[in-house]
Design a protein around this motif. Structure first.
Motif, PDB file in Angstrom:
ATOM      1  N   LEU A  64      31.454  74.055  11.568  1.00  0.00           N
ATOM      2  CA  LEU A  64      32.949  74.985  11.537  1.00  0.00           C
ATOM      3  C   LEU A  64      33.835  74.597  10.207  1.00  0.00           C
ATOM      4  O   LEU A  64      34.516  75.395   9.778  1.00  0.00           O
ATOM      5  N   ARG A  65      33.668  73.330  10.032  1.00  0.00           N
ATOM      6  CA  ARG A  65      34.650  72.762   8.776  1.00  0.00           C
ATOM      7  C   ARG A  65      33.937  73.577   7.562  1.00  0.00           C
ATOM      8  O   ARG A  65      34.658  74.059   6.539  1.00  0.00           O
ATOM      9  N   GLN A  66      32.684  73.580   7.352  1.00  0.00           N
ATOM     10  CA  GLN A  66      31.891  74.089   6.113  1.00  0.00           C
ATOM     11  C   GLN A  66      32.153  75.632   6.284  1.00  0.00           C
ATOM     12  O   GLN A  66      32.492  76.131   4.963  1.00  0.00           O
ATOM     13  N   ALA A  67      32.371  76.196   7.452  1.00  0.00           N
ATOM     14  CA  ALA A  67      32.672  77.755   7.348  1.00  0.00           C
ATOM     15  C   ALA A  67      34.270  77.837   6.786  1.00  0.00           C
ATOM     16  O   ALA A  67      34.478  78.777   6.186  1.00  0.00           O
ATOM     17  N   LEU A  68      34.980  77.051   7.447  1.00  0.00           N
ATOM     18  CA  LEU A  68      36.352  77.041   7.281  1.00  0.00           C
ATOM     19  C   LEU A  68      36.739  77.007   5.605  1.00  0.00           C
ATOM     20  O   LEU A  68      37.391  77.530   4.837  1.00  0.00           O
ATOM     21  N   HIS A  69      35.975  75.804   5.001  1.00  0.00           N
ATOM     22  CA  HIS A  69      35.730  75.843   3.597  1.00  0.00           C
ATOM     23  C   HIS A  69      35.259  77.199   2.756  1.00  0.00           C
ATOM     24  O   HIS A  69      35.963  77.474   1.641  1.00  0.00           O
ATOM     25  N   SER A  70      34.393  77.632   3.476  1.00  0.00           N
ATOM     26  CA  SER A  70      33.980  78.860   2.563  1.00  0.00           C
ATOM     27  C   SER A  70      35.166  79.813   2.552  1.00  0.00           C
ATOM     28  O   SER A  70      35.389  80.852   1.648  1.00  0.00           O
ATOM     29  N   VAL A  71      35.684  80.050   3.760  1.00  0.00           N
ATOM     30  CA  VAL A  71      36.705  80.979   3.795  1.00  0.00           C
ATOM     31  C   VAL A  71      37.821  80.815   2.906  1.00  0.00           C
ATOM     32  O   VAL A  71      38.412  81.721   2.048  1.00  0.00           O
ATOM     33  N   GLU A  72      38.497  79.436   3.085  1.00  0.00           N
ATOM     34  CA  GLU A  72      39.455  79.058   2.175  1.00  0.00           C
ATOM     35  C   GLU A  72      39.404  78.947   0.699  1.00  0.00           C
ATOM     36  O   GLU A  72      40.319  79.372  -0.224  1.00  0.00           O
ATOM     37  N   SER A  73      38.011  78.652   0.425  1.00  0.00           N
ATOM     38  CA  SER A  73      37.744  78.980  -1.236  1.00  0.00           C
ATOM     39  C   SER A  73      37.641  80.442  -1.630  1.00  0.00           C
ATOM     40  O   SER A  73      37.300  80.583  -2.828  1.00  0.00           O
ATOM     41  N   GLY A  74      37.478  81.396  -0.947  1.00  0.00           N
ATOM     42  CA  GLY A  74      37.040  82.757  -1.197  1.00  0.00           C
ATOM     43  C   GLY A  74      35.862  83.258  -1.347  1.00  0.00           C
ATOM     44  O   GLY A  74      35.478  84.040  -1.813  1.00  0.00           O
ATOM     45  N   GLU A  75      34.987  82.244  -1.118  1.00  0.00           N
ATOM     46  CA  GLU A  75      33.361  82.355  -1.106  1.00  0.00           C
ATOM     47  C   GLU A  75      33.016  83.686  -0.401  1.00  0.00           C
ATOM     48  O   GLU A  75      32.189  84.531  -0.855  1.00  0.00           O
ATOM     49  N   LEU A  76      33.494  83.606   0.772  1.00  0.00           N
ATOM     50  CA  LEU A  76      32.874  84.927   1.837  1.00  0.00           C
ATOM     51  C   LEU A  76      33.571  86.256   0.976  1.00  0.00           C
ATOM     52  O   LEU A  76      32.865  87.248   1.428  1.00  0.00           O
ATOM     53  N   ARG A  77      34.379  86.127   0.479  1.00  0.00           N
ATOM     54  CA  ARG A  77      35.103  87.455  -0.424  1.00  0.00           C
ATOM     55  C   ARG A  77      33.908  88.095  -1.482  1.00  0.00           C
ATOM     56  O   ARG A  77      33.711  89.409  -1.742  1.00  0.00           O
ATOM     57  N   SER A  78      33.220  87.265  -1.890  1.00  0.00           N
ATOM     58  CA  SER A  78      32.086  87.719  -2.852  1.00  0.00           C
ATOM     59  C   SER A  78      30.701  88.447  -2.059  1.00  0.00           C
ATOM     60  O   SER A  78      29.926  88.730  -2.817  1.00  0.00           O
ATOM     61  N   LEU A  79      30.887  88.324  -0.806  1.00  0.00           N
ATOM     62  CA  LEU A  79      29.761  89.229  -0.213  1.00  0.00           C
ATOM     63  C   LEU A  79      29.626  90.885  -0.271  1.00  0.00           C
ATOM     64  O   LEU A  79      31.011  90.979  -0.252  1.00  0.00           O
ATOM     65  N   PRO A  80      28.691  91.241  -0.175  1.00  0.00           N
ATOM     66  CA  PRO A  80      28.506  92.679  -0.314  1.00  0.00           C
ATOM     67  C   PRO A  80      29.535  93.192   0.670  1.00  0.00           C
ATOM     68  O   PRO A  80      29.459  92.736   1.989  1.00  0.00           O
ATOM     69  N   THR A  81      30.059  94.464   0.711  1.00  0.00           N
ATOM     70  CA  THR A  81      30.647  95.185   1.874  1.00  0.00           C
ATOM     71  C   THR A  81      29.779  95.674   2.824  1.00  0.00           C
ATOM     72  O   THR A  81      28.345  95.845   2.664  1.00  0.00           O
ATOM     73  N   LEU A  82      30.322  96.055   4.105  1.00  0.00           N
ATOM     74  CA  LEU A  82      29.422  96.545   5.012  1.00  0.00           C
ATOM     75  C   LEU A  82      28.974  98.125   5.056  1.00  0.00           C
ATOM     76  O   LEU A  82      29.583  98.686   4.338  1.00  0.00           O
ATOM     77  N   PRO A  83      27.847  98.318   5.209  1.00  0.00           N
ATOM     78  CA  PRO A  83      27.405  99.743   5.109  1.00  0.00           C
ATOM     79  C   PRO A  83      28.210 100.622   5.947  1.00  0.00           C
ATOM     80  O   PRO A  83      28.709 100.054   6.990  1.00  0.00           O
ATOM     81  N   LYS A  84      28.402 101.854   5.688  1.00  0.00           N
ATOM     82  CA  LYS A  84      28.965 102.701   6.469  1.00  0.00           C
ATOM     83  C   LYS A  84      28.316 103.025   8.038  1.00  0.00           C
ATOM     84  O   LYS A  84      27.128 103.390   7.814  1.00  0.00           O
ATOM     85  N   GLY A  85      28.839 102.727   9.161  1.00  0.00           N
ATOM     86  CA  GLY A  85      28.138 102.859  10.296  1.00  0.00           C
ATOM     87  C   GLY A  85      28.170 104.242  11.001  1.00  0.00           C
ATOM     88  O   GLY A  85      28.946 105.043  10.436  1.00  0.00           O
TER      89      GLY A  85
END
Length: 82
Positions: free
Chosen positions: A61-82
């Protein structure tokens, strides 16, 4: 049971593909992204609780939080239209 967080299991890529397909299916079924994500997170935490000690889960969970706080997750591709 305790796992080393530094070593990725051999089947991680396969598991990720299965989860991606589950997400795609839920979006096709018009399940809201927040509902899908909440269900996946709850299921993941339940699985971790049955297979790891609390300290190891907290490390994940700490690693996940670090990914959120560092902005790393924002570099993921956007969701496809459902």
């Amino acid at each position: 049971m305790q796992h080393d967080l530094g070593d990725a299991p051999e089947d991680l890529s396969h598991a990720g593909s299965v989860v991606d397909k589950a997400i795609e299916y839920m979006l096709e079924q018009q399940i809201a992204p927040i509902s899908a994500a909440s269900a996946l997170l709850g299921g993941a935490l339940g699985l971790l609780a049955r297979s790891m000690d609390d300290r190891s889960i907290a490390g994940i969970l700490r690693q996940a939080l670090h990914s959120v706080e560092s902005g790393e997750l924002r570099s993921l591709p956007t969701l496809p239209k459902g």
